[in-house]
Design an enzyme around this catalytic site. Structure first.
Site, PDB file in Angstrom:
ATOM      1  N   LYS A 386      -3.179   4.410   8.784  1.00  0.00           N
ATOM      2  CA  LYS A 386      -2.012   4.455   9.664  1.00  0.00           C
ATOM      3  C   LYS A 386      -1.835   5.895  10.141  1.00  0.00           C
ATOM      4  CE  LYS A 386       2.948   4.927   9.243  1.00  0.00           C
ATOM      5  NZ  LYS A 386       4.126   4.871   8.360  1.00  0.00           N
ATOM      6  N   TRP A 486       4.139  -2.552  11.353  1.00  0.00           N
ATOM      7  CA  TRP A 486       5.568  -2.883  11.405  1.00  0.00           C
ATOM      8  C   TRP A 486       6.486  -1.693  11.114  1.00  0.00           C
ATOM      9  CZ3 TRP A 486       2.100  -6.132   8.684  1.00  0.00           C
ATOM     10  CH2 TRP A 486       1.728  -7.284   9.394  1.00  0.00           C
ATOM     11  N   HIS A 487       6.021  -0.494  11.466  1.00  0.00           N
ATOM     12  CA  HIS A 487       6.817   0.710  11.237  1.00  0.00           C
ATOM     13  C   HIS A 487       7.379   1.271  12.541  1.00  0.00           C
ATOM     14  CE1 HIS A 487       4.441   1.501   7.236  1.00  0.00           C
ATOM     15  NE2 HIS A 487       5.197   0.414   7.206  1.00  0.00           N
ATOM     16  N   TYR A 488       7.589   0.413  13.525  1.00  0.00           N
ATOM     17  CA  TYR A 488       8.083   0.891  14.822  1.00  0.00           C
ATOM     18  C   TYR A 488       9.522   1.411  14.689  1.00  0.00           C
ATOM     19  CZ  TYR A 488       9.756  -3.978  14.838  1.00  0.00           C
ATOM     20  OH  TYR A 488      10.329  -5.169  14.500  1.00  0.00           O
TER      21      TYR A 488
END
Length: 548
Positions: A386, A486-488
Site C-alpha cells: 500500500k 478501503w483507506h480512502y
C-alpha cells in the site's frame, strides 16, 4: 505443467480475496437499551448534540458526549450484532460481496474503474475491514496539531475493549521473516506503534476469532444520555439564516425505512452542535445536499446554496493497493492482516492467507473461474503493498439528491509520479520476500516471479483495460492492477473545509469528525486513529462545555 489450471486456481482465490475483508461481531449482542429502529422515532425531538453517522468515529464520539449531554446518534445501516454470517473471522467474505439493500456494505465504483465499498452499519468500517489495529506515527500526530497526551489516552481507552495481540501462524511468520531478509529492518516485535521496520500489529479479532467493532464502544455510553436510531437516513442539515451573522446549523431531517420524515433539532444553548461523522463519502455528500459546497454544482442539482464552499468534496484520496498471490504447496492458516513492513521509501507491506479464499465471493468478477474447483486448491496467500499518503488527489460530486445513492468520486490513482515509484519499490520488496529463505517452503519453484506477476495482471481485479506482460516495466503493472484497501479519505479536509477544531468554516454549530478531514491516511491502517479521533474530540468538546 498446466498453467491454465494454475490460472483458474489463482483467479478463484483472488475472487475471494477481493471480498474477504468480511464482517463479524461479538457472539453475544450487548443489550443496548438506547438503540431503536428509526420507525419508532417521534416526528420532532430535541438534543444537545446530533451526530450523523454511527461509524468508526461516530460511536466513540457519541459514547463520550453522552456522559454529560443528551446525544442523538443517527445511523443509516442496521446493527452489527446477531447476523448469522458474521460471528467468526473464519466466515469472512459475506459482507463485501452482499449487494442487497440490507448489506452492511454498499459497493461503489470510482470513476477510475476501481471497485470499492463503504460501510452501512453501526460500527462503520470497523465491521467490514481486515481488522488490523495500529496507531498513527508521532510525526502524524504532531502535524495534525493534536495533544499527544490526550491522543495516547484516547487510544488506550479503546484498546481495552477492541484491540488484541494476534496469534501468528507459520505463513504470517514466514512473511515477517521474509520482510527482515528483504531489508525492512529492524524487527520491532508486537506493537501498536508506527515505527520503521517489521512488526506484528494489533487486531480487533480476539483469540476466539470474534470481531470487536466501534459499536462495542457504546458500552461506555451513559444510557440516559444517548439515543441511537438505526436505519435512519439523514437527508439534510437544517440551517437558521434569518437574523444570523452567518448560517447556523440547528437541526436535521431524516427518514426511516417506511419513508416517514422525522426532524431533530438542537436544544437552546450556545455549546450545542451537529456533528457529521458519515465518512469520506458521506460527509462531503451530506454537506452538499444541505447547501454547503461548490455553488454552481449545487445549483445544477437544484439545491439552495447556504454557503459557497468550493473545497467541499476536494482532496479525495485512496491509497493504491497492489497485491501478488502466491499459491502454496503447504496448508496455510486463515489470517487477515497481522504483519506489516514499514519501509523508508513510503510503501507498507502486508499479507493475508487462507485455505479457502473463495468463501463469500459469490458475486465477484472472477466467479466463473471458481466453479468446480476443489476447496483445497485455494491454498496460498497474498502479499500486498500500500502506498503511504498518497500524494495524488481527486474529487467528489453529487450524482443525485438522494443521500442513499453513491456520489461520483475520482481518486486519480498514481497521478503523482512519486506514488507510482513507491508502488514499484513495494512490488520489488514483495519479490524479495517471495525469494527469501524464510518463505521458500510456501511457494512452488516452477511458478517464477514473472509468472506470478502475469497471473495477477490478467486477473479481473478492476474495470481497467489490460495490457501488461512480463517484458513491461512494473509501472504498468502498478497502474493496471491497482485495487483499494478501503483507506480512502478527504473531502472535508482540515484547513480547507474545517478548522483545527473540526468546525466547518463559514457556518456555526457544525463540525465534521471522521476520515473525511484527513489529508493523509494515518499509520499503515487508519481505523485505530479514526476511533481515537472520535474519543479525542468527544473529550475536548465536553471539557469546553463544562468550562463555560
Amino acid at each position: 505443467m498446466n498453467l491454465g489450471w494454475w490460472w483458474r486456481l489463482f483467479a478463484g482465490a483472488l475472487a475471494g480475496f477481493l471480498f474477504f475483508h468480511g464482517f463479524a461481531a461479538t457472539e453475544t449482542a450487548p443489550n443496548y437499551s438506547f438503540m431503536y429502529d428509526a420507525t419508532s422515532a417521534s416526528t420532532l425531538s430535541y438534543y444537545d448534540y446530533i451526530i450523523v453517522g454511527g461509524g468508526t468515529a461516530g460511536c466513540p464520539l457519541a459514547a463520550t458526549l453522552s456522559q454529560n449531554a443528551t446525544v442523538l446518534l443517527l445511523e443509516r445501516g442496521g446493527s452489527p450484532y446477531g447476523n448469522p454470517n458474521i460471528t467468526k473471522m473464519a466466515s469472512f467474505g459475506a459482507a463485501l460481496s452482499d449487494l442487497s439493500q440490507s448489506s452492511p456494505s454498499q459497493r461503489f465504483i470510482s470513476e477510475d474503474g476501481v471497485i470499492n465499498a463503504r460501510a452501512r452499519v453501526l460500527g462503520g468500517g470497523s465491521c467490514i475491514n481486515a481488522g488490523f489495529y495500529t496507531r498513527a506515527s508521532d510525526e502524524y500526530i504532531k502535524q495534525a496539531g493534536w495533544d499527544g497526551r490526550l491522543v495516547k489516552e484516547s487510544y488506550q481507552w479503546m484498546e481495552k475493549s477492541v484491540a488484541f495481540e494476534p496469534s501468528l501462524g507459520q505463513w504470517q511468520s514466514a512473511v515477517r521473516d521474509g520482510l527482515l531478509e528483504a531489508g525492512v529492518m529492524p524487527s520491532n516485535g508486537f506493537t501498536y506503534d508506527h515505527i520503521y521496520g517489521t512488526k506484528v500489529g494489533g487486531t480487533i479479532f480476539d483469540q476466539q476469532g470474534n470481531r470487536h467493532t466501534a459499536a462495542d464502544l457504546l458500552e461506555y455510553a451513559n444510557p440516559s444520555g444517548l439515543t441511537v436510531f438505526l436505519h435512519a437516513s439523514v437527508h439534510k442539515i437544517l440551517f437558521a439564516i434569518k437574523g444570523k451573522r452567518r448560517p447556523k446549523a440547528h437541526g436535521v431531517v431524516f427518514r426511516d425505512t417506511t419513508g416517514a420524515k422525522h426532524k431533530a433539532y438542537l436544544k437552546q444553548g450556545s455549546k450545542n452542535e451537529i456533528i457529521v461523522s458519515a465518512g469520506a463519502l458521506g460527509s462531503p455528500q451530506l454537506l452538499m445536499l444541505s447547501g454547503v459546497g461548490p455553488a454552481q454544482h449545487l445549483k445544477s442539482h437544484d439545491i439552495t446554496v447556504v454557503l459557497d464552499q468550493p473545497l467541499v468534496g476536494q482532496g479525495m484520496s485512496d491509497n493504491p493497493m497492489n497485491a501478488v498471490f502466491i499459491p502454496s504447496p503447504l496448508p496455510v492458516e486463515v489470517s487477515l492482516i497481522q504483519v506489516v513492513g514499514i519501509t523508508h521509501f513510503g510503501s507498507y507491506i502486508e499479507a493475508a492467507s487462507g485455505e479457502n479464499f473463495a468463501g463469500g465471493a459469490s458475486s465477484s468478477p472472477a466467479v466463473e473461474y471458481m466453479n468446480n474447483l476443489d476447496e483445497t486448491t485455494f491454498r496460498g496467500g497474498f502479499i500486498l503493498e500500500k502506498v503511504m499518503g498518497p500524494i495524488s488527489t481527486g474529487h467528489l460530486e453529487l450524482r443525485t439528491r438522494n443521500p442513499n445513492d453513491n456520489p461520483s468520486v475520482t481518486f486519480n490513482y498514481f497521478k503523482d509520479p512519486q506514488d507510482l515509484q513507491r508502488c514499484v519499490q513495494g512490488i520489488q520488496t514483495i519479490e524479495k520476500i517471495i525469494e527469501s529463505k524464510a518463505f521458500f517452503r510456501f511457494r512452488y519453484e516452477f511458478l517464477s516471479w514473472p509468472i506470478l506477476l502475469n497471473m495477477t495482471a490478467n486477473a479481473p481485479l478492476n474495470l481497467l483495460p489490460k495490457h501488461y506482460n512480463p517484458s513491461m516495466p512494473l509501472e504498468v503493472f502498478c497502474k493496471e492492477t491497482v485495487m483499494t484497501i478501503w483507506h480512502y479519505h478527504g473531502g472535508c479536509q482540515v484547513g480547507k473545509v474545517v478548522d483545527l477544531d473540526y468546525k466547518v468554516l463559514g457556518v456555526d454549530a457544525l463540525r465534521v469528525i471522521d476520515g473525511s478531514t484527513f489529508n493523509d491516511s494515518p499509520g499503515t491502517n487508519p481505523q485505530a486513529t479514526v476511533m481515537m479521533l472520535g474519543r479525542y474530540m468527544g473529550v475536548k468538546i465536553l471539557s469546553e462545555r463544562i468550562a463555560n
